[in-house]
Design a protein around this motif. Structure first.
Motif, PDB file in Angstrom:
ATOM      1  N   ALA A  45      52.590  47.030  33.865  1.00  0.00           N
ATOM      2  CA  ALA A  45      53.855  47.719  33.603  1.00  0.00           C
ATOM      3  C   ALA A  45      54.722  46.946  32.616  1.00  0.00           C
ATOM      4  N   VAL A  46      54.874  45.626  32.816  1.00  0.00           N
ATOM      5  CA  VAL A  46      55.718  44.848  31.915  1.00  0.00           C
ATOM      6  C   VAL A  46      55.070  44.706  30.541  1.00  0.00           C
ATOM      7  N   ALA A  47      53.733  44.697  30.503  1.00  0.00           N
ATOM      8  CA  ALA A  47      53.031  44.626  29.221  1.00  0.00           C
ATOM      9  C   ALA A  47      53.273  45.897  28.404  1.00  0.00           C
ATOM     10  N   ILE A  48      53.276  47.032  29.061  1.00  0.00           N
ATOM     11  CA  ILE A  48      53.542  48.296  28.369  1.00  0.00           C
ATOM     12  C   ILE A  48      54.965  48.292  27.807  1.00  0.00           C
ATOM     13  N   ASP A  49      55.915  47.862  28.629  1.00  0.00           N
ATOM     14  CA  ASP A  49      57.309  47.805  28.164  1.00  0.00           C
ATOM     15  C   ASP A  49      57.452  46.861  26.976  1.00  0.00           C
ATOM     16  N   TRP A  50      56.751  45.724  27.021  1.00  0.00           N
ATOM     17  CA  TRP A  50      56.817  44.754  25.925  1.00  0.00           C
ATOM     18  C   TRP A  50      56.286  45.360  24.630  1.00  0.00           C
ATOM     19  N   CYS A  51      55.192  46.094  24.736  1.00  0.00           N
ATOM     20  CA  CYS A  51      54.616  46.729  23.547  1.00  0.00           C
ATOM     21  C   CYS A  51      55.590  47.746  22.937  1.00  0.00           C
ATOM     22  N   LYS A  52      56.313  48.464  23.775  1.00  0.00           N
ATOM     23  CA  LYS A  52      57.277  49.439  23.260  1.00  0.00           C
ATOM     24  C   LYS A  52      58.336  48.766  22.392  1.00  0.00           C
ATOM     25  N   ASP A  53      58.694  47.528  22.750  1.00  0.00           N
ATOM     26  CA  ASP A  53      59.720  46.806  22.007  1.00  0.00           C
ATOM     27  C   ASP A  53      59.238  46.342  20.631  1.00  0.00           C
ATOM     28  N   LEU A  54      57.934  46.476  20.373  1.00  0.00           N
ATOM     29  CA  LEU A  54      57.395  46.086  19.066  1.00  0.00           C
ATOM     30  C   LEU A  54      57.540  47.191  18.029  1.00  0.00           C
ATOM     31  N   MET A 105      51.669  39.983  16.505  1.00  0.00           N
ATOM     32  CA  MET A 105      52.559  39.743  17.635  1.00  0.00           C
ATOM     33  C   MET A 105      51.850  39.996  18.960  1.00  0.00           C
ATOM     34  N   VAL A 106      50.982  41.006  18.975  1.00  0.00           N
ATOM     35  CA  VAL A 106      50.211  41.304  20.186  1.00  0.00           C
ATOM     36  C   VAL A 106      49.294  40.143  20.529  1.00  0.00           C
ATOM     37  N   GLU A 107      48.568  39.633  19.538  1.00  0.00           N
ATOM     38  CA  GLU A 107      47.647  38.532  19.797  1.00  0.00           C
ATOM     39  C   GLU A 107      48.386  37.285  20.269  1.00  0.00           C
ATOM     40  N   LYS A 108      49.579  37.070  19.742  1.00  0.00           N
ATOM     41  CA  LYS A 108      50.358  35.904  20.125  1.00  0.00           C
ATOM     42  C   LYS A 108      50.985  36.055  21.508  1.00  0.00           C
ATOM     43  N   GLY A 109      51.385  37.283  21.846  1.00  0.00           N
ATOM     44  CA  GLY A 109      52.135  37.491  23.085  1.00  0.00           C
ATOM     45  C   GLY A 109      51.326  37.882  24.294  1.00  0.00           C
ATOM     46  N   LYS A 110      50.057  38.239  24.105  1.00  0.00           N
ATOM     47  CA  LYS A 110      49.288  38.797  25.229  1.00  0.00           C
ATOM     48  C   LYS A 110      49.078  37.809  26.373  1.00  0.00           C
TER      49      LYS A 110
END
Length: 378
Positions: free
Chosen positions: A104-113, A123-128
């Motif tokens: 759930a928090v990963a989905i929310d984080w992706c939305k902020d990109l 950013m995805v590779e760095k933040g995952k």
């Protein structure tokens, strides 16, 4: 005479269409109904008219219905155990993964990109790594309550390669035998707490279960335990749970019962009571609720009542007399009726079916001490 059916929520037409339109009128605004169909609407402040014979809850939980008052008035309350079990099971399996993988928090984080253009991939590779979590394969799931839902959850967890521990004081030999694979049935909750990586709750809200997940029980769990609650919100003491999460004793809590104190807490995933929210579940519950209502109104048979016993008979005799009471009145009723056949039992209230070829002395039966209702079906 047409029987009046009151619906307090939207009930699937798969169920309501089973009512014979020549016998029943269905409405959401009946003043004095013969039966009520309800899902989640609260009935605690409702006044019950003299015609009301039964309430059918299209679902399992009945905490929205005043059971004691219904029993005192001889109103039979039905539920539909098992009708929504598959829907809830599927969401619990989803919750197992959400508790582990921070989905759930990963989905929310992706939305902020959004708006980062060609930088999104980097950013995805760095933040995952912020959302890494363990696999459920090989882990131990503790199932508290092995009813229709808990049983399905246990079986599904086995199929996913988990180890399963079950605790249920009401576990029948038949249900225990039906559990497949290496399911361990434990005698105490302490044993389940000590050995479970995940714990899922499938018990009703009772004085003995309210707040069962609390500071004391959490202290007995493995550090980093993950709790799933798709049964009732008050099974968990929220303040104790939040403290355990702050201390690292509990790694995640996924619940279908949001409350203000839980919202925004890191590690808590709250869903808006979606457990039974599938069209299949709503149809199954409606069909079961309506069939039980029809059989009771037309034949006096009881199946899946939470306040009166399961009692049924094939019709025999000119008239069928249905009696509710607060204690066993079978001897006194039989003395007045000379019945052809009878069946009776007790739960919260006493219920009796008596078939007879003789005239029915309704007033005399009503005068028997503890009798709460008398109904004659010709």
């Amino acid at each position: 005479m047409m029987q009046q059916i009151l619906t307090l929520n939207n009930i699937s037409t798969k169920g309501t269409d089973l009512f014979d339109s020549a016998k029943y009128e269905i409405s959401n605004s009946v003043a004095d109904p013969d039966a009520v169909l309800v899902r989640s609407a609260s009935m605690h402040d409702m006044e019950f008219g003299s015609s009301l014979k039964c309430i059918a809850r299209a679902g399992a939980g009945v905490n929205n219905i005043p059971l004691d008052r219904c029993t005192e008035k001889g109103i039979v309350v039905f539920n539909t155990p098992g009708a929504n079990a598959n829907a809830v099971k599927e969401l619990v399996i989803c919750a197992l993964l959400m508790a582990s993988r921070k989905i759930a928090v990963a989905i929310d984080w992706c939305k902020d990109l959004k708006g980062e253009g060609n930088q999104v991939g980097k950013m995805v590779e760095k933040g995952k790594s912020n959302f890494a979590g363990p696999e459920i394969f090989g882990k131990t799931l503790g199932v508290i309550g092995v009813g229709a839902i808990g049983f399905k959850v246990a079986q599904a967890a086995l199929a996913l390669g988990m180890k399963v521990i079950c605790y249920d004081t009401q576990l029948t030999p038949e249900r225990a035998a039906a559990l497949q694979g290496d399911v361990v049935i434990v005698d105490t909750l302490d044993e389940l707490y000590a050995n479970s990586d995940y714990i899922t709750l499938h018990v009703p809200s009772l004085p003995s279960t309210i707040g069962m997940i609390n500071a004391e029980s959490l202290a007995k769990c493995k550090d980093g335990v993950r709790i799933l609650n798709f049964a009732r919100g008050d099974l968990v003491n929220n303040s104790d749970l939040i403290f355990a999460m702050d201390c690292g004793l509990c790694a995640a809590y996924v619940t279908d019962f949001p409350s203000d104190d839980l919202l925004g807490v890191s590690g808590v995933t709250a869903l808006p009571h979606l457990g039974a929210s599938t069209p299949e579940s709503e149809e199954n519950c409606a069909v079961m609720a309506v069939n039980q209502t029809i059989d009771y109104l037309e034949n006096g048979n009881i199946l899946n009542s939470v306040n009166f016993p399961a009692v049924s008979l094939k019709r025999k005799g000119k008239s069928r007399v249905c009696i509710t009471a607060t204690s066993d009145v079978s001897a006194a009723v039989s003395a007045l009726l000379s019945p052809v056949q009878t069946a009776c039992g007790s739960k919260k209230g006493f219920y009796m079916i008596a078939d007879t070829d003789a005239a029915v002395p309704v007033d005399k039966i009503k005068a028997i001490a503890s009798v709460t209702s008398v109904r004659v079906i010709d």
